[in-house]
Design a protein around this motif. Sequence first.
Motif, PDB file in Angstrom:
ATOM      1  N   LEU A  87       0.840  -1.204   0.000  1.00  0.00           N
ATOM      2  CA  LEU A  87       0.000   0.000   0.000  1.00  0.00           C
ATOM      3  C   LEU A  87       0.873   1.251   0.000  1.00  0.00           C
ATOM      4  N   SER A  88       1.899   1.237   0.853  1.00  0.00           N
ATOM      5  CA  SER A  88       2.789   2.401   0.942  1.00  0.00           C
ATOM      6  C   SER A  88       3.391   2.733  -0.410  1.00  0.00           C
ATOM      7  N   MET A  89       3.735   1.675  -1.164  1.00  0.00           N
ATOM      8  CA  MET A  89       4.342   1.912  -2.472  1.00  0.00           C
ATOM      9  C   MET A  89       3.297   2.282  -3.521  1.00  0.00           C
ATOM     10  N   GLY A  90       2.037   2.266  -3.133  1.00  0.00           N
ATOM     11  CA  GLY A  90       0.989   2.695  -4.057  1.00  0.00           C
ATOM     12  C   GLY A  90       0.675   1.669  -5.137  1.00  0.00           C
ATOM     13  N   VAL A 116      -3.335   0.409  -5.596  1.00  0.00           N
ATOM     14  CA  VAL A 116      -4.054   1.119  -4.540  1.00  0.00           C
ATOM     15  C   VAL A 116      -5.210   1.899  -5.167  1.00  0.00           C
ATOM     16  N   LEU A 173      -4.064   5.063   1.179  1.00  0.00           N
ATOM     17  CA  LEU A 173      -3.196   4.413   2.163  1.00  0.00           C
ATOM     18  C   LEU A 173      -3.821   4.500   3.560  1.00  0.00           C
ATOM     19  N   GLY A 176       2.620   6.576  -3.842  1.00  0.00           N
ATOM     20  CA  GLY A 176       2.239   6.439  -2.444  1.00  0.00           C
ATOM     21  C   GLY A 176       3.307   7.165  -1.644  1.00  0.00           C
ATOM     22  N   SER A 177       4.186   6.380  -1.009  1.00  0.00           N
ATOM     23  CA  SER A 177       5.293   6.995  -0.272  1.00  0.00           C
ATOM     24  C   SER A 177       6.376   7.520  -1.214  1.00  0.00           C
ATOM     25  N   SER A 206       3.198  10.079   0.670  1.00  0.00           N
ATOM     26  CA  SER A 206       2.142   9.753   1.641  1.00  0.00           C
ATOM     27  C   SER A 206       2.579   8.599   2.527  1.00  0.00           C
ATOM     28  N   ASN A 211      -3.171   8.209  -2.535  1.00  0.00           N
ATOM     29  CA  ASN A 211      -2.358   7.732  -3.644  1.00  0.00           C
ATOM     30  C   ASN A 211      -2.506   8.752  -4.776  1.00  0.00           C
TER      31      ASN A 211
END
Lengths: 282, 159
Positions: free
Chosen positions: A231-234, A237, A242, B26-27, B95, B135
């Motif tokens: 999820l963090s890496m998208g 998603v 997130l 995301g991150s 994020s 995202n």
Amino acid sequence: MIDVDVIIKSINKLPPFPDVASRALQILDDPRASVDQVISVIQYDQAVTANVLKLCNSAYYGLRRKVHSLREGLVLLGNAELKSIILASTTVRLFQQENKGYDLAKGELWKHAVATGIISKIISDRVGASEHPSLFTAALLHDIGKVVLNSFVDRYFEQIIALVNEGELSFLEAESKMLGINHAEVGAKTGESWNFPGDIVQAIRLHHSPEEVLDDDPITPIIYLANIITLSMGIGVGRDGLSYRGKQEVLKHYGLKAKDLQEIVVDFYDQYSKVQDILKLS
Amino acid sequence: MDVIVGVADMKVSDDPSVTLVTHSLGSCIGLTVYDPVVKVGGMLHYMLPESQLDSNKARNNPWMFADTGIPILFKSCYKLGAVKGRMIVKVAGGSQVMDSSGVFNIGKRNYAALRKIFWRNNVLIDAEDIGGSVNRTMRLSIATGEVTLKISGQGNKIL
């Protein structure tokens, strides 16, 4: 609020779990089962046969020689791994569909599933856990509930996201509040109705609540972490973003630190490119 | 024509028909630079803050890390005629999941690394959309320099 029974009944609207797969799984549960018995059941389902071969030959299983026939695959893999592969092969089409409720384009939920599977294995290796035969499949299947909850999340999305934005709830908690049930629980009920093995059902049910089974479930907490990293890496998603809880106690349980998370991301990047064949399953 | 910038990837262009696009922020951080005079732009999608984590990987793929990727993005645009003083710099991503302990905040670390590099090199950020638990998809039009974002649960906006 919507009646939970309506949601649970909608599980029955999914295509039935393929007869071939459930018979094969039954046979594999019998320790005296022979390879011939398994082949006699699977060979008539071309889609499952093709997927079993592709998975056997994927970098994930790392078999040294190329598998050309079901028989070779069945001989090289253990019963538990084969069960996993059959489960993954039969459910992949559900994950490949577009999912409007979560705003996931065609293939995105499967991408998320495969990435979570790979990261689960990376974490399992890193923490020195022995390779659990259900790990990869349970990781692939963890979000099956999103397939069922799709239309309900679509209808109530504005209310759910409002709860997330206002009340400091995670998307999962907001699902529970708005719909009376969340995608983890719905997924577990789906798995039960399809007679998935108990450890896989538990991993689906608790993939956002691993703290409940930290000491006695060898796969759920690993899948939880893998999912959070994915999820963090998208990857795959949707519009739930997130908005899920990162739980420090799970990292602590495995003695993992922030730097480990970054190294896992690097390992993942290497391995993800090698499993494009799994991404193309249908 | 959409040109996709993958994860740990960078693209630069002076072709006005091109729109650079990156998904799944995301991150990770998406960084765009654009010189409106020569209409040259570039986009970087990096995953992690510092290359010291794995210098081998950084050699093979410098776009994986902020400290190795960002300088290459600027230099690649200079080669197409862009000038540092005219560059419009926009940043999106970084994020994180909901985590009060901060252990899972790769996103925040990614953004901090970028700020440090920009501060050392006198680069100012013109616009940014950072953090939260969303995202993002980021697009840069080479013809106009316009940067647009699609944010999960929020819709589209111009950055």
